[in-house]
Each structure stands twice: as C-alpha cells, then as structure tokens.
Write an enzyme that holds these catalytic residues in place. Structure first.
Site, mmCIF file in Angstrom:
data_model
loop_
_atom_site.group_PDB
_atom_site.id
_atom_site.type_symbol
_atom_site.label_atom_id
_atom_site.label_comp_id
_atom_site.label_asym_id
_atom_site.label_seq_id
_atom_site.Cartn_x
_atom_site.Cartn_y
_atom_site.Cartn_z
ATOM 1 N N ASN A 233 51.687 39.711 50.826
ATOM 2 C CA ASN A 233 52.572 39.244 49.750
ATOM 3 C C ASN A 233 52.991 39.940 48.605
ATOM 4 O O ASN A 233 53.873 39.862 48.000
ATOM 5 C CB ASN A 233 51.812 37.738 49.245
ATOM 6 N N GLU B 132 39.301 41.535 47.537
ATOM 7 C CA GLU B 132 39.886 40.299 46.968
ATOM 8 C C GLU B 132 40.217 39.423 47.927
ATOM 9 O O GLU B 132 41.213 39.740 48.719
ATOM 10 C CB GLU B 132 41.126 40.976 46.102
ATOM 11 N N CYS C 77 47.949 34.799 45.278
ATOM 12 C CA CYS C 77 46.540 34.313 45.292
ATOM 13 C C CYS C 77 46.478 33.716 43.909
ATOM 14 O O CYS C 77 45.386 32.854 43.878
ATOM 15 C CB CYS C 77 45.497 35.576 45.526
HETATM 16 N N1 NDP Z 1 42.382 38.062 45.840
HETATM 17 C C1 NDP Z 1 43.588 38.729 45.857
HETATM 18 O O1 NDP Z 1 43.904 39.440 45.008
HETATM 19 C C2 NDP Z 1 44.595 38.230 46.732
HETATM 20 C C3 NDP Z 1 44.354 37.461 47.725
HETATM 21 N N2 NDP Z 1 45.187 37.281 48.775
HETATM 22 C C4 NDP Z 1 44.836 36.439 49.830
HETATM 23 O O2 NDP Z 1 45.472 36.982 51.094
HETATM 24 C C5 NDP Z 1 45.802 36.057 52.129
HETATM 25 C C6 NDP Z 1 47.272 36.100 52.486
HETATM 26 O O3 NDP Z 1 47.376 37.497 53.051
HETATM 27 P P1 NDP Z 1 47.466 37.806 54.532
HETATM 28 O O4 NDP Z 1 48.325 39.153 54.482
HETATM 29 O O5 NDP Z 1 47.867 36.599 55.380
HETATM 30 O O6 NDP Z 1 45.882 38.057 54.509
HETATM 31 P P2 NDP Z 1 45.107 38.539 55.853
HETATM 32 O O7 NDP Z 1 43.659 38.383 55.554
HETATM 33 O O8 NDP Z 1 45.530 37.821 57.106
HETATM 34 O O9 NDP Z 1 45.496 40.277 55.997
HETATM 35 C C7 NDP Z 1 45.302 40.969 55.121
HETATM 36 C C8 NDP Z 1 45.442 42.405 55.520
HETATM 37 O O10 NDP Z 1 44.415 42.522 56.652
HETATM 38 C C9 NDP Z 1 44.954 43.196 57.941
HETATM 39 N N3 NDP Z 1 43.921 42.579 58.811
HETATM 40 C C10 NDP Z 1 43.909 41.751 59.715
HETATM 41 N N4 NDP Z 1 42.948 41.755 60.437
HETATM 42 C C11 NDP Z 1 42.335 42.703 60.238
HETATM 43 C C12 NDP Z 1 40.957 43.167 60.876
HETATM 44 N N5 NDP Z 1 40.249 42.706 61.719
HETATM 45 N N6 NDP Z 1 40.559 44.557 60.206
HETATM 46 C C13 NDP Z 1 41.316 45.244 59.133
HETATM 47 N N7 NDP Z 1 42.311 44.679 58.853
HETATM 48 C C14 NDP Z 1 42.942 43.526 59.018
HETATM 49 C C15 NDP Z 1 46.299 42.556 57.642
HETATM 50 O O11 NDP Z 1 47.085 43.074 58.606
HETATM 51 P P3 NDP Z 1 48.266 42.545 59.480
HETATM 52 O O12 NDP Z 1 49.030 42.037 58.771
HETATM 53 O O13 NDP Z 1 48.654 43.603 60.518
HETATM 54 O O14 NDP Z 1 47.391 41.483 60.184
HETATM 55 C C16 NDP Z 1 46.571 42.799 56.400
HETATM 56 O O15 NDP Z 1 47.173 44.076 56.195
HETATM 57 C C17 NDP Z 1 45.472 34.875 51.265
HETATM 58 O O16 NDP Z 1 44.460 34.203 51.561
HETATM 59 C C18 NDP Z 1 45.619 35.174 49.676
HETATM 60 O O17 NDP Z 1 44.893 34.368 49.001
HETATM 61 C C19 NDP Z 1 46.545 37.746 48.808
HETATM 62 C C20 NDP Z 1 46.828 38.427 47.404
HETATM 63 C C21 NDP Z 1 46.135 38.739 46.304
HETATM 64 O O1 3PG Z 2 48.606 38.982 45.447
HETATM 65 C C1 3PG Z 2 48.672 38.166 44.717
HETATM 66 O O2 3PG Z 2 49.060 37.022 45.011
HETATM 67 C C2 3PG Z 2 48.623 38.721 43.339
HETATM 68 O O3 3PG Z 2 47.307 39.507 43.167
HETATM 69 C C3 3PG Z 2 48.899 38.041 42.270
HETATM 70 O O4 3PG Z 2 49.866 38.626 41.242
HETATM 71 P P1 3PG Z 2 50.558 37.693 40.357
HETATM 72 O O5 3PG Z 2 49.635 36.672 39.414
HETATM 73 O O6 3PG Z 2 51.276 38.684 39.435
HETATM 74 O O7 3PG Z 2 51.641 37.044 41.264
#
Ligand code: NDP
Ligand code: 3PG
Length: 530
Positions: free
Chosen positions: A228, A323, A357
């Site tokens: 995202n 995170e 997130c």
């Molecule tokens: N706390 C925070 O600051 C934030 C949390 N999020 C959370 O992230 C999620 C959405 O993002 P999303 O990208 O779908 O999350 P994912 O956990 O599916 O993926 C995150 C990253 O991990 C990689 N990945 C997947 N499998 C593995 C593995 N086995 N080993 C190492 N890396 C791996 C993905 O690569 P690939 O794309 O190739 O699968 C991607 O780069 C939501 O739950 C959201 O809440 C999002 C933003 C901020």
């Molecule tokens: O990845 C996310 O969702 C971000 O850490 C949130 O950032 P934002 O609050 O600036 O959208």
C-alpha cells in the site's frame, strides 16, 4: 513516463531488471513475475522474479505466438494487396524479434544471485560505515531531490500497480523525498552524539572507570515493505538504515515493485556506492524465506500483515522491526462534535479505499448518538466518487481479486449473522463500493478482522468501558482515536486504550512522518498521544 528517459536502463524489453552491485541486471534463471493492474485486472508490468513459469509463460507464449502468426499474415496480405513480392527476409527478422522477446521475459533471480547481493552488501557496508556522516547525509539529500524531481513517472507506477488515486500517488513520492531529507538531518544530529558515563553513579563504585558509547551500524538490513506504500514504507526503512551506516537489501512488494525499482534508481543516480543498496524482486511466498533466513542479514525491517509473525518465528537471532496489521478503533462519546466525527470516519475509513494500516477499522459509538452518527456518515459517503485511480476517484479497485474476495467474505459472514447494511453491497471486479455495516456484533468476523478495503463496521456501545474493552481485546495494537469534547476524558480513555498511539478528535494517521509511530501491544507498549 515509467521505464523511459532516465529510467530506461532499469527495464529490458518488457521486464524490469533487479538492482545489484550498483547495476541493473537481468537474471540468468528464466522466470518473471507479472504485476497485475488492479483496475484492468490485466498484466501491467513484469519484474525479475520466480513465478512458476507454466502459469504465466504458457498463456503469454500462446498469445505471442498468435501475434507472431498474425504479424506474418498481415505482412503477407499487405504484400499481396500491394501486389509486390512477399519479403521473406523481413518476416524472418520479425519472427526472430518476437521469439527473442518471448525468451527475454522468462529470466529470473536465483538464490545464487541473492547470495551475491548479500556478499556485496557486506563488503560495501564496511566502507560505508567509515564514510563521514555528513557525506552519507549529503547523498541522501541528493536522492531525495531526484526522487521528488521524478515524482510523475513513479506516481504513474503507483496508479497502475496498486490503483492509488493519482493525487495521492504523487503525495506518496513527495512525502518520501521529504522523509529521506528529514532522516538525513536528524541522523546527523542523533548519530553525532554519544554518551559519557562515570562509574560512581552506580552503588558500590568509585570514580575509577569511564565509559564512552555511541551508536554503531548493525550491518545488512533487509527491508520488506507492503503493497500500500511501496515507495514511502520502503524509504522509511532505507533512509534510517543508510544514514546510520548500514547496507540495505530491499525486497519490494510484488504489487508496487515497479514503483519501488524506480525509487531505487533515484538512489542509484544520486551515486551511492556499489553494492550498498540492492533490490531483489520476486514473490515473497517464494523468495521470502530464503531472504529472511539468510545468514548475511543482520536485521529485518518488515511492514505488512500476518506474514510478519511467520518471519519472526523463522528469522535467526537478529533484531526485527515489525509493523503489522491494525484494527484501529474509533470511540465516539455522546458529547462529541458529530459533524467532525462523521468527516473523520469517512476520511479515516475510506481514503485509499480503506487500504491503510491506520484506516478507521471499527467504529465504537455510544448508542444514544449512534443513529445520528450513522446518518451523517451515510450522507458523506454518498458523495464519495467511485472509479479509476487515474481520475482521482475516492474509491478505487482494491489491490487484487483475492483481496476483494476476502473483503466480500467478511461482508457475507456479517450478512448471514444479521448485520444492517447502510448501503447496498456492490462489487465489480476488484472495485467495491464503500459500505457501512451497522449493528455489528462481536460474533461477526468483521468486528475483529481487518478488511483492508472500503467496508467499515459500526458497533453500538452503552458504556465507555465497553468500547475500551473491545479495542483492547483485539489482537492488533496500532492506532485508535477518540471523539469527545471533554479533554480530560479523552486523555483517560487514550491512556486505557492499548494501542501504539491515539488521536484525539482526529482520524488515525501516521503522519506527519516525524511523529512517533509505535505499534506494540503490551507489555511492550509505548503510547503516544497525538
Ligand atoms: N503497521 C503498519 O505500519 C502497516 C501495516 N500494513 C499491513 O500490511 C497488510 C497489507 O499489506 P500486504 O502487502 O498485503 O502484506 P503482506 O504481509 O502480504 O506482504 C508484505 C510484504 O511481505 C512480503 N512477503 C510475503 N511473504 C513473505 C515471506 N514468506 N517472506 C518474506 N516476505 C514476504 C510481500 O511480498 P509479495 O508482495 O511479493 O507477497 C510484501 O513485500 C495489512 O495487514 C496492513 O495492515 C500495511 C501498511 C502499514
Ligand atoms: O501503511 C500504512 O497504512 C501507513 O503506515 C499509514 O500511513 P497514513 O496514515 O499516512 O496513510
């Protein structure tokens, strides 16, 4: 335009290369990963990677072969119509051109290539750690400036790869440049300081010993951001790592990889030393374990979903920065300004279609004002535009079909358990219309799970304690918000909410980006009131 101008060298035919040892490279292995445009649901880009070849290459091969036949036929017909001779040589050239293009996109990264990346990173880091701090900062400022200059092509990738509304895509890039510069400045100050301790400050000691301490780099940092914010959440890991004297290996999210590769090129153009920064594309599910368990990695900085939990279990004795997801609660008391509440619920819950997130993910509203809040939110939701990211619509397609299916699963579960729909549920492909679900009960999945989409549950509460209890019973501990006109109450409730940070009378958000963003659940909780 993406992949052209200064970015021309990062792409080979139709496949984006990976970045290692200060160069853009084509892998030797013969595999690639397609990036699917969430709006068209068709492949938009290809990056070096390790997708199983039969699923992607076979259909593509059929397509290309048909195109080849079509090309030859058209040439032939054209020649016939013009009543000239069939030009055998030009058709053979055409044929080879298409065949070569076909083979070009079946290249990929291998484990051996990852090993080389790690070795180069280790060697480069040793020199980088001895590079004066001010010089490291200078290079980061340069990368930041280039990134901001190149905001248009990078934003274009974000629009095509993750359906981020065009305006927000540009903001993501600009915000990232600012964050790099800010980190460079702060880094110079923070890392420029050390500590001096004397022994007699501890019981039983004379003033006979002195201790000097300063911060030193960890080594090679593996950065894994989510889809995202593929640029912003990559640089938020890269800039601190680099200013502190570390090397950086980036594994970009598959959706968002092309934007991340463009961003990496800005660091390349800034002139960072060879091998210090690398970017290895490929599906996390396939190269993830190899990377996260690699002995060359000294620290992992990950942002994403539950994948982080699995990584934590597999990684060795190295520092981890995780995170993960959120179920950011919005507690609304009777004395709140309900117009402000509604505006923040809509902004917080639905911007970037809820794929943040920090999005408001559950509204916990006092029963006495619940009807009024729901009505006001509905009225504002009716004004949200739904459509394509290129037109800056408020609601755009969610990142993938599987994500849309997951969101739909939560809606169906709630429907079966008797939820009240405030709008009709509507979906076309990956596009889901914004939906508010009222009278959500704790036995519904949507009360606890993170949809990461434009669907928001409302739980009606009778006491503040009920709201705090729901918030704290969640597995997630990211952010929360509280709406009330009584600041004393707001602070007391914020203190009781087990979340990394709490916003008072404002929707959750990470920014401004220099604010603390602490995400632990107790006992590691550090709460920040914003
Ligand atoms: N706390 C925070 O600051 C934030 C949390 N999020 C959370 O992230 C999620 C959405 O993002 P999303 O990208 O779908 O999350 P994912 O956990 O599916 O993926 C995150 C990253 O991990 C990689 N990945 C997947 N499998 C593995 C593995 N086995 N080993 C190492 N890396 C791996 C993905 O690569 P690939 O794309 O190739 O699968 C991607 O780069 C939501 O739950 C959201 O809440 C999002 C933003 C901020
Ligand atoms: O990845 C996310 O969702 C971000 O850490 C949130 O950032 P934002 O609050 O600036 O959208």
């Amino acid at each position: 335009m993406a992949g052209t101008g200064v970015f021309a060298e990062i792409v080979d035919g139709e496949i984006y290369k990976y970045y290692a040892d200060g160069e853009w490279k084509t892998s030797a292995s013969g595999k690639s990963v397609s990036i699917i445009n969430p709006t068209t649901r068709k492949p938009q880009y290809k990056v070096q990677g390790n997708e199983r070849w039969i699923s992607r290459v076979a259909p593509a091969a059929i397509c290309k072969f048909s195109f080849l036949i079509w090309g030859i036929n058209s040439c032939y017909l054209h020649q016939q119509l013009k009543n000239t001779n069939f030009n055998f040589r030009s058709d053979v050239v055409l044929c080879f051109y298409f065949i070569l293009r076909f083979w070009a996109f079946v290249t990929a990264c291998t484990q051996e290539e990852v090993n080389k990346v790690m070795d180069a990173a280790k060697a480069a880091q040793k020199l980088w750690a001895r590079t004066p701090l001010w010089k490291r900062a200078e290079l980061l400022h340069k990368a930041a400036a280039i990134l901001k200059e190149q905001k248009a092509p990078i934003a274009e990738c974000l629009v095509k790869e993750i359906a981020k509304p065009a305006k927000d895509a540009v903001s993501e890039v600009v915000r990232s440049g600012d964050l790099i510069s800010y980190t460079a400045e702060e880094g110079v100050r923070i890392l420029g300081e050390g500590k001096f301790l004397v022994s007699d400050s501890f019981p039983g000691n004379e003033r006979t010993k002195y201790c000097l301490s300063s911060k030193i780099p960890l080594g090679v940092i593996l950065a894994i951001p989510p889809f995202n914010y593929p640029v912003n959440l990559a640089v938020s890991k890269m800039a601190p790592a680099l200013i502190a004297g570390n090397a950086l290996v980036l594994k970009p999210p598959t959706q968002g990889a092309v934007a991340a590769l463009h961003m990496i090129h800005c660091f390349h153009l800034a002139g960072f030393p060879k091998g210090l920064i690398s970017c290895v594309s490929g599906k996390g599910s396939e190269i993830g374990d190899f990377l996260t368990m690699h002995p060359g990695v000294n620290c992992i900085s990950f942002t994403g979903g539950d994948t982080g939990i699995a990584i934590s279990k597999k990684a060795g004795m190295i520092p981890l920065q995780m995170e993960l997801g959120g179920k950011d609660a919005c507690i609304v008391l009777e004395d709140a300004d309900l117009d402000l509440v509604a505006a923040n619920i809509v902004k917080g819950g639905y911007s970037y279609s809820g794929q943040r997130c920090t999005a408001v993910k559950v509204v916990l509203v006092m029963e006495s004002v619940a009807d009024a809040v729901v009505e006001k939110v509905k009225a504002k939701m009716a004004k949200l535009t739904v459509g394509v990211p290129e037109e800056n619509c408020d609601i755009t397609p969610v990142v993938s079909e599987s994500s849309a299916n997951f969101i739909e699963g939560l809606v169906v579960d709630a429907e079966q358990k008797g939820v009240t729909f405030c709008q009709e549920y509507r979906r076309e492909g990956n596009l889901i219309w914004p939906l508010l679900l009222d009278h959500v009960r704790p036995d519904m999945r949507i009360a606890w799970e993170e949809p990461f989409g434009p669907v928001l549950p409302v739980i009606r509460i009778n006491t503040v304690e009920e709201g705090i209890h729901h918030c704290n019973a969640s597995n997630f501990g990211l952010q929360g918000c509280i709406f009330t006109s009584d600041i004393n109450k707001a602070i007391m409730i914020s203190d009781a909410m087990e979340t990394g940070s709490v916003q008072i009378n404002s929707a959750p958000a990470r920014g401004p980006d220099h604010f603390p963003f602490q995400v632990d659940k107790p006992p590691l909780l550090t709460q920040e009131l914003c």
